[in-house]
Design a protein around this motif. Structure first.
Motif, PDB file in Angstrom:
ATOM      1  N   THR A 166      -3.229 -54.083  32.768  1.00  0.00           N
ATOM      2  CA  THR A 166      -2.415 -52.993  33.312  1.00  0.00           C
ATOM      3  C   THR A 166      -3.242 -51.726  33.481  1.00  0.00           C
ATOM      4  O   THR A 166      -3.072 -51.000  34.456  1.00  0.00           O
TER       5      THR A 166
ATOM      6  N   SER B  99      -3.974 -51.982  44.015  1.00  0.00           N
ATOM      7  CA  SER B  99      -2.688 -51.570  43.464  1.00  0.00           C
ATOM      8  C   SER B  99      -1.616 -51.653  44.549  1.00  0.00           C
ATOM      9  O   SER B  99      -1.794 -51.135  45.644  1.00  0.00           O
TER      10      SER B  99
ATOM     11  N   SER C 240       2.081 -56.406  42.123  1.00  0.00           N
ATOM     12  CA  SER C 240       1.649 -55.244  41.344  1.00  0.00           C
ATOM     13  C   SER C 240       2.233 -53.977  41.951  1.00  0.00           C
ATOM     14  O   SER C 240       2.591 -53.942  43.125  1.00  0.00           O
TER      15      SER C 240
ATOM     16  N   PHE D   9       3.734 -55.028  36.722  1.00  0.00           N
ATOM     17  CA  PHE D   9       3.787 -56.312  37.412  1.00  0.00           C
ATOM     18  C   PHE D   9       5.215 -56.843  37.494  1.00  0.00           C
ATOM     19  O   PHE D   9       6.044 -56.574  36.622  1.00  0.00           O
TER      20      PHE D   9
END
Length: 266
Positions: free
Chosen positions: A55, A100, A113, A126
Motif C-alpha cells: 500500500t 496508481s 488500485s 485496493f
C-alpha cells in the motif's frame, strides 16, 4: 474469496486475500518470523504466496519484507514511486509495477488500485473482485476523498483504518501537539468518525461486513471504535496487533473464526 488480517497497528500491518487458489499478501510490516507464524495459523505455507502487494512504503507496512523474501519467491506489486523508495532496501526482488488507479490481475483475481491521501510517496488502497464478491482495503488515509468512496462503492466487505477517537486523541498526554496535528491532518490517519461516515455511505450500495484496523493503543480502543460503526452494517469487528483475526468469508459462508456484531479480536 476470503481475507484475514494477520496484524494491524503501529507495530506492523499485514493481511492475506485468497481466491480460487490464488493467495496474496498485502503489506509485510510485521517481522518475517511473525508473518510466517501467523500464516501458519491460517493454514498457509509462506511459499504458497503468489504475490505481495504494497500500500505504501512506511516501515509498519514493509518492515518484514526483506527477510520474508528469503523464503517467499513472490513478485512485489507496487506503484512506481513506492517501488523506487523500497527497492534499495531489499536487494534482489521481482517487481511488478502498476500506476496508481490502474487495475491488474493475479491468477484469477482482479485487483483495482486507487489513490489515498496519506503522508507517503504514492499510497494506494485496493479492491479485490471475483464474479461473486468484492473486498475493499483502505489502510492509512488522512481523509476519505470522493475518489476513495467511488472506488469502494459496491464492495460487500471492507477492511478500513479507524486509528483514533477524536476525544481520546485530544486528551492524550504522550503525544506533542505537532504529532496530534499530523495524525488528524488530511494526510494522516482516519478517525472512528471518518471511518463510520465511509461505512454508512458504502452500506447504501451493499456493504455488509467491516473489519476495523490500525487502532491506536493510546488514542482508541475496540469498544469505542465498534460503537462508532455499530448498527451501520450487519457485522463489524476489530483486528488486533498481536494475533490474526481469522478468515472472513463474507455473506455466503461463515468465518472460520466468526465475528459478530459485538465481538472483539484482541
Amino acid at each position: 474469496m476470503r481475507f484475514a488480517v494477520l496484524g494491524s497497528g503501529s507495530g506492523g500491518n499485514a493481511a492475506v486475500v485468497e481466491a480460487g487458489g490464488t493467495r496474496i499478501l498485502v503489506d509485510a510490516g510485521l517481522s518475517a518470523r511473525q508473518i510466517t507464524r501467523r500464516l501458519g495459523l491460517m493454514g498457509i505455507a509462506p511459499e504458497s504466496i503468489d504475490a505481495i502487494l504494497l500500500t505504501h512504503e512506511h516501515g509498519d507496512h514493509i518492515r518484514g519484507l526483506r527477510v520474508l523474501l528469503k523464503s517467499v519467491a513472490a513478485p512485489i506489486y507496487a506503484t512506481p514511486a513506492t517501488s523506487h523508495v523500497v527497492r534499495d532496501q531489499l536487494g534482489v526482488a521481482s517487481w511488478k509495477i502498476f500506476e496508481s488507479g490502474a487495475g491488474f490481475s493475479v491468477g484469477g483475481l482482479a485487483i483495482e488500485s486507487f489513490a489515498v491521501p496519506h503522508d507517503a510517496v504514492e499510497p494506494v488502497g485496493f479492491v479485490f473482485r471475483t464474479e461473486q464478491r468484492a473486498i475493499g482495503l483502505v489502510s492509512d488515509s488522512g481523509h476519505v476523498t470522493a475518489r476513495v468512496t467511488e472506488a469502494l462503492r459496491g464492495v460487500d466487505s471492507l477492511f478500513v483504518e479507524a486509528n483514533y477517537d477524536d476525544a481520546l486523541l485530544e486528551a492524550d498526554t504522550k503525544r506533542p501537539w505537532s504529532t496530534k496535528q499530523r495524525i488528524s491532518s488530511r494526510h494522516g490517519h482516519l478517525s472512528n468518525a471518518q471511518a463510520a461516515e465511509l461505512v454508512a455511505e458504502l452500506a447504501k450500495d451493499g456493504l455488509r461486513h467491516v473489519v476495523l484496523g490500525h487502532l491506536s493503543r493510546d488514542c482508541n480502543n475496540p469498544e469505542v471504535a465498534l460503537a462508532a460503526i455499530r448498527g451501520k452494517v450487519e457485522e463489524v469487528a476489530c483486528a488486533c496487533q498481536d494475533e490474526p483475526c481469522g478468515w472472513h468469508d463474507g455473506p455466503s459462508a461463515p468465518c472460520e473464526i466468526r465475528f459478530g456484531r459485538d465481538e472483539l479480536f484482541g
